[in-house]
Design an enzyme around this catalytic site. Structure first.
Site, short mmCIF file in Angstrom:
data_model
loop_
_atom_site.label_atom_id
_atom_site.label_comp_id
_atom_site.label_asym_id
_atom_site.label_seq_id
_atom_site.Cartn_x
_atom_site.Cartn_y
_atom_site.Cartn_z
N PRO A 100 0.83 -1.20 0.00
CA PRO A 100 0.00 0.00 0.00
C PRO A 100 0.87 1.27 0.00
O PRO A 100 1.90 1.31 0.66
CB PRO A 100 -0.82 -0.11 1.29
N VAL A 101 0.42 2.26 -0.77
CA VAL A 101 1.23 3.47 -0.97
C VAL A 101 1.03 4.45 0.18
O VAL A 101 -0.09 4.66 0.64
CB VAL A 101 0.82 4.14 -2.32
N GLY A 106 6.89 1.15 3.27
CA GLY A 106 8.08 1.22 2.42
C GLY A 106 7.80 1.08 0.93
O GLY A 106 8.66 0.60 0.18
N ASP A 151 14.58 2.59 5.52
CA ASP A 151 13.65 1.87 4.64
C ASP A 151 14.39 1.16 3.51
O ASP A 151 14.21 -0.04 3.29
CB ASP A 151 12.64 2.84 4.01
O1 PMV Z 1 6.45 5.97 6.75
P1 PMV Z 1 7.74 5.53 6.14
O2 PMV Z 1 7.75 4.13 5.70
O3 PMV Z 1 8.18 6.46 5.05
O4 PMV Z 1 8.86 5.56 7.30
C1 PMV Z 1 9.32 6.78 7.79
C2 PMV Z 1 10.31 6.59 8.90
C3 PMV Z 1 10.80 7.91 9.49
O5 PMV Z 1 11.66 7.57 10.57
C4 PMV Z 1 9.64 8.73 10.04
C5 PMV Z 1 11.55 8.75 8.47
C6 PMV Z 1 12.92 8.20 8.09
O6 PMV Z 1 13.48 8.72 7.11
O7 PMV Z 1 13.45 7.31 8.77
#
Ligand code: PMV
Length: 317
Positions: A100-101, A106, A151
């Site tokens: 899911p986007v 990720g 990620d």
């Molecule tokens: O929501 P996502 O999968 O983009 O994860 C973001 C994780 C954060 O710690 C909020 C940002 C990052 O760059 O690590």
């Protein structure tokens, strides 16, 4: 020719990881992004197809639809980083994803990883895990501005990691744990949520620093619990991480509702995962049957979709 990349969730340390605290992420191997390249000597133009958007685009056209900009960035990055020339005709790339986007699983990092993998495969070039991490990080910067790198690292490796921005990653070997992921159905932009946290941090540095450090300590304890198979302790740490994320202002009523539903149905712990303010939550269950039961309860409580995933030693490979 085919490549895949898994989804991921962050079990501990989102947001604090941007401020160089340790964090833990795991791959979700049953939910994936896919890419294929077919060669076709009759194709005068290279063609890219983004199946989820119903787009087919010839690369010889000047304009690039926004939805396939990611693909073009990846292609240009691989062109710049490989010494062998990229054939300018005779191939068709297709990309699709079940992730899911904009829900903290990720999706964009998985597309970055799968594109780099397929282009390197097509060019018959070696691609080490560290090169894949570095190149996918370049693409992540295009999407997120200042991503921590967690990620694209976990997705490139397809293995559970402890990650720290300035120290890099360490793959670890967990015992078996069953998780349920619940999607609020609310999309959010990671870059916006990260920027909002940064603005609040600048106004209250001491207290935000203390929260980030507390989250870092929870992540380190989480690593021990995962490695030693301490289920109850892991659940307690997830709850603690959630209350610290709430203090950072990144939870939401919809996330809280799903988290409470999971806990009311016996989850050992539950927290949001990813940037927050929408997206997904994750709960720890006792067994696969328990995870399935929580998944049904989450759907009844309004989750748009749920995923049951098992973390175990050696998974992801
Ligand atoms: O929501 P996502 O999968 O983009 O994860 C973001 C994780 C954060 O710690 C909020 C940002 C990052 O760059 O690590």
């Amino acid at each position: 020719m085919k490549a895949t990349a898994p989804a991921k969730i962050i079990l501990f340390g989102e947001h604090a990881v941007v401020y160089n605290q340790p964090a833990i992420a795991i791959p979700v191997n049953d939910v994936k992004a896919f890419a294929t390249i077919e060669t076709d000597a009759n194709l005068d133009d290279p063609v890219v197809r983004a199946d989820d958007f119903g787009i087919e685009h010839s690369l010889n056209k000047k304009s690039v639809p926004g939805k396939i900009e990611h693909i073009m960035k990846a292609l240009n990055l691989v062109r710049e980083n490989s010494n062998s020339g990229f054939p300018d005709k005779g191939w068709r790339l297709s990309v699709s994803s079940k992730i899911p986007v904009a829900r903290g699983m990720g999706s964009s990092a998985a597309i970055s990883v799968v594109l780099i993998k397929i282009f390197f495969k097509y060019l018959k070039l070696d691609l080490s895990p560290s090169r894949l991490i570095d190149l996918s990080y370049e693409l992540e910067k295009f999407h997120h501005g200042t991503p921590s790198g967690i990620d694209n690292a976990v997705i490139s490796l397809g293995a559970p990691i402890l990650f720290q921005k300035e120290k890099g990653f360490k793959v670890f070997h967990p015992k078996t744990f069953h998780f349920v992921i619940g999607d609020t159905g609310i999309g959010k932009k990671t870059a916006t949520v990260v920027k909002d946290v940064a603005a609040r941090y600048r106004k209250a540095m001491a207290s935000y620093k203390a929260i980030f450090e507390a989250i870092g300590s929870v992540a380190n304890q989480g690593l021990d619990a995962l490695s030693l198979g301490q289920h109850k302790k892991l659940g307690r740490l997830m709850n603690l991480n959630q209350s610290l994320l709430d203090e950072l202002g990144v939870s939401s009523p919809e996330l809280e509702h799903l988290i409470h539903t999971a806990l009311e149905n016996g989850a050992l712990g539950a927290k949001l995962c990813g940037a927050g303010k929408g997206g997904c939550m994750v709960a720890l269950a006792d067994s696969i049957e328990h995870a399935e039961k929580i998944s049904v309860k989450l759907s009844e409580a309004g989750a748009k979709q749920t995923f049951v995933t098992t973390l175990k030693r050696g998974n992801g490979k």
